[in-house]
Motif scaffolding. Structure first.
Motif, mmCIF file in Angstrom:
data_model
loop_
_atom_site.group_PDB
_atom_site.id
_atom_site.type_symbol
_atom_site.label_atom_id
_atom_site.label_comp_id
_atom_site.label_asym_id
_atom_site.label_seq_id
_atom_site.Cartn_x
_atom_site.Cartn_y
_atom_site.Cartn_z
ATOM 1 N N ASP A 128 21.956 32.169 -4.804
ATOM 2 C CA ASP A 128 21.852 33.628 -4.855
ATOM 3 C C ASP A 128 22.425 34.269 -3.590
ATOM 4 O O ASP A 128 21.729 34.976 -2.866
ATOM 5 N N GLU A 129 23.674 33.982 -3.290
ATOM 6 C CA GLU A 129 24.295 34.591 -2.115
ATOM 7 C C GLU A 129 25.765 34.876 -2.414
ATOM 8 O O GLU A 129 26.336 34.263 -3.328
ATOM 9 N N PRO A 130 26.362 35.797 -1.674
ATOM 10 C CA PRO A 130 27.786 36.057 -1.935
ATOM 11 C C PRO A 130 28.631 34.833 -1.566
ATOM 12 O O PRO A 130 28.229 34.033 -0.708
ATOM 13 N N PHE A 131 29.768 34.699 -2.198
ATOM 14 C CA PHE A 131 30.616 33.524 -1.973
ATOM 15 C C PHE A 131 32.078 33.911 -2.194
ATOM 16 O O PHE A 131 32.362 34.932 -2.827
ATOM 17 N N ALA A 132 32.973 33.080 -1.679
ATOM 18 C CA ALA A 132 34.399 33.369 -1.837
ATOM 19 C C ALA A 132 35.002 32.476 -2.915
ATOM 20 O O ALA A 132 34.530 31.366 -3.152
ATOM 21 N N GLU A 156 29.796 44.725 5.004
ATOM 22 C CA GLU A 156 29.488 46.145 5.249
ATOM 23 C C GLU A 156 29.018 46.864 3.974
ATOM 24 O O GLU A 156 28.064 47.623 4.004
ATOM 25 N N HIS A 157 29.719 46.620 2.863
ATOM 26 C CA HIS A 157 29.450 47.410 1.649
ATOM 27 C C HIS A 157 28.626 46.664 0.599
ATOM 28 O O HIS A 157 28.218 47.271 -0.395
ATOM 29 N N GLY A 158 28.461 45.348 0.750
ATOM 30 C CA GLY A 158 27.789 44.574 -0.298
ATOM 31 C C GLY A 158 28.694 44.445 -1.510
ATOM 32 O O GLY A 158 29.897 44.706 -1.439
ATOM 33 N N GLY A 159 28.138 44.027 -2.635
ATOM 34 C CA GLY A 159 28.916 43.919 -3.872
ATOM 35 C C GLY A 159 30.006 42.870 -3.774
ATOM 36 O O GLY A 159 29.835 41.826 -3.129
ATOM 37 N N SER A 160 31.138 43.143 -4.416
ATOM 38 C CA SER A 160 32.247 42.182 -4.465
ATOM 39 C C SER A 160 33.511 42.797 -3.876
ATOM 40 O O SER A 160 33.666 44.019 -3.862
ATOM 41 N N VAL A 161 34.391 41.948 -3.412
ATOM 42 C CA VAL A 161 35.645 42.406 -2.797
ATOM 43 C C VAL A 161 36.782 41.544 -3.335
ATOM 44 O O VAL A 161 36.646 40.318 -3.418
ATOM 45 N N VAL A 214 35.722 37.783 -2.846
ATOM 46 C CA VAL A 214 34.392 37.535 -2.277
ATOM 47 C C VAL A 214 33.434 38.174 -3.276
ATOM 48 O O VAL A 214 33.498 39.387 -3.506
ATOM 49 N N LEU A 215 32.610 37.359 -3.909
ATOM 50 C CA LEU A 215 31.866 37.830 -5.077
ATOM 51 C C LEU A 215 30.363 37.868 -4.846
ATOM 52 O O LEU A 215 29.801 36.991 -4.167
ATOM 53 N N ALA A 216 29.738 38.866 -5.445
ATOM 54 C CA ALA A 216 28.277 38.935 -5.449
ATOM 55 C C ALA A 216 27.770 37.901 -6.458
ATOM 56 O O ALA A 216 28.411 37.671 -7.495
ATOM 57 N N LEU A 240 34.469 41.066 -13.631
ATOM 58 C CA LEU A 240 34.498 42.084 -12.575
ATOM 59 C C LEU A 240 34.531 43.480 -13.181
ATOM 60 O O LEU A 240 33.903 44.413 -12.666
ATOM 61 N N ALA A 241 35.254 43.626 -14.300
ATOM 62 C CA ALA A 241 35.307 44.934 -14.980
ATOM 63 C C ALA A 241 33.902 45.327 -15.440
ATOM 64 O O ALA A 241 33.506 46.492 -15.337
#
Ligand code: G1P
Length: 305
Positions: A128-132, A156-161, A214-216, A240-241
């Motif tokens: 349960d953590e963000p990952f690349a 900084e923003h959380g979520g996904s990038v 980088v995904l939530a 992602l959509a």
């Protein structure tokens, strides 16, 4: 968002189950990820990129005929002993590079059901953590700190990038395409919609997803419910959509640096030549040869005989 999702990303997932049909016959027996870019497999650059960005735990999602990848990231005691006997310290170091750069784990995809399905195989590893996610065909020049910037935006923003590149309208149908709002800061945008490999006339922009995400962790639940999309495959772009539709933050970092598509033959050749020409050991001789070679090249359209 759970508190855990506020943790910085520590883990990277690299899908390597693709068949590599664009490089046949070379990839009939050798995984495309192990084709050398100068003298190191393309995949080693990707693992080093992840490690440099602080992601020292790497999971490769593999498939059939990819055993050589596991061998590559394993120790070879016989080879090390032989090199040690010869006192060949440089080559010993080169052999160690691949085993020491990161902690590499493997999981099999079982069936090749698309990139989204491959990423889903990482759910237990990631937790349960963000990952690349790093795609092996996209090589980002080591001097351009794209992944580091994406991790900072996520922290900084959380979520996904996701990483974005303007590939021009004429090429957008080969990529995931995005709609954006320029409301964050120079080079960082809010993603308002995504579509996988749209026909050119339906593309929301010429901004393409390149292979860094980088995904939530919420993406796993969405992927479990994502129906097959383009090409009959479970698409990460579609998941992602869905996150965007649900109001989860998805940001894009617009990349302005050097990227090579090592899954494309011409780009692969360019990457080999460029990276070799910049190396201290090979560069001087190669650059000299290239200059002579180029002056002797016949003009395009002229007969080569
Ligand atoms: C995948 C993704 C696509 C992305 C591309 C980047 O496609 O599905 O959205 O734009 O990687 O390289 P593939 O190239 O695996 O068909």
């Amino acid at each position: 968002m759970s508190n855990l999702a506020r943790r910085p990303a520590r883990k990277a997932v690299i899908p390597v189950a693709g068949m590599g049909t664009r490089f046949l016959p070379a990839t009939k027996a050798v995984p495309k990820e192990l084709l050398p870019v100068v003298d190191r497999p393309a995949l080693q650059y990707i693992v080093e990129e992840a490690a440099r960005a602080g992601l020292g735990e790497v999971l490769m999602v593999t498939g059939r005929n990819k055993a050589a990848i596991e061998d590559f990231f394993d120790r070879v005691p016989e080879l090390e002993a032989a090199l040690e006997k010869k006192g060949d310290a440089d080559r010993i170091a080169a052999v160690h590079e691949s085993t020491e750069v990161a902690q590499v784990h493997f999981v099999r995809q079982g069936e090749a059901r698309g990139l989204g399905h491959a990423v889903l195989q990482a759910a237990a590893f990631v937790g349960d953590e963000p990952f690349a996610v790093l795609l092996g065909d996209d090589l980002i020049d080591a001097r351009d700190l794209l992944l580091e910037e994406m991790l900072a935006v996520q922290a900084e923003h959380g979520g996904s990038v996701i990483a974005l590149l303007d590939v021009g309208m004429e090429n957008i149908d080969k990529y995931g395409a995005v709609a954006i709002r320029e409301d964050v800061q120079e080079g960082v945008v809010t993603v308002t919609g995504l579509v996988e490999k749209p026909p050119v006339e339906e593309a929301p922009s010429s901004l393409a997803i390149i292979g860094r995400y980088v995904l939530a962790p919420e993406v796993f639940d969405v992927l479990r419910e994502t129906a097959p999309g383009r090409g009959g495959e479970i698409q990460l772009t579609d998941a992602l959509a869905t996150l965007v539709e649900r109001g989860e933050p998805v940001h894009g970092v617009v990349f302005g640096g050097r990227r090579y598509d090592t899954g494309d033959k011409l780009d692969y050749l360019k990457a080999v030549i460029r990276l070799a020409s910049e190396r201290d050991d090979l560069g001087p001789a190669l650059r000299g040869w290239l200059r002579d070679f180029v002056t002797e090249l016949p003009a395009e359209g002229a007969s080569s005989s």
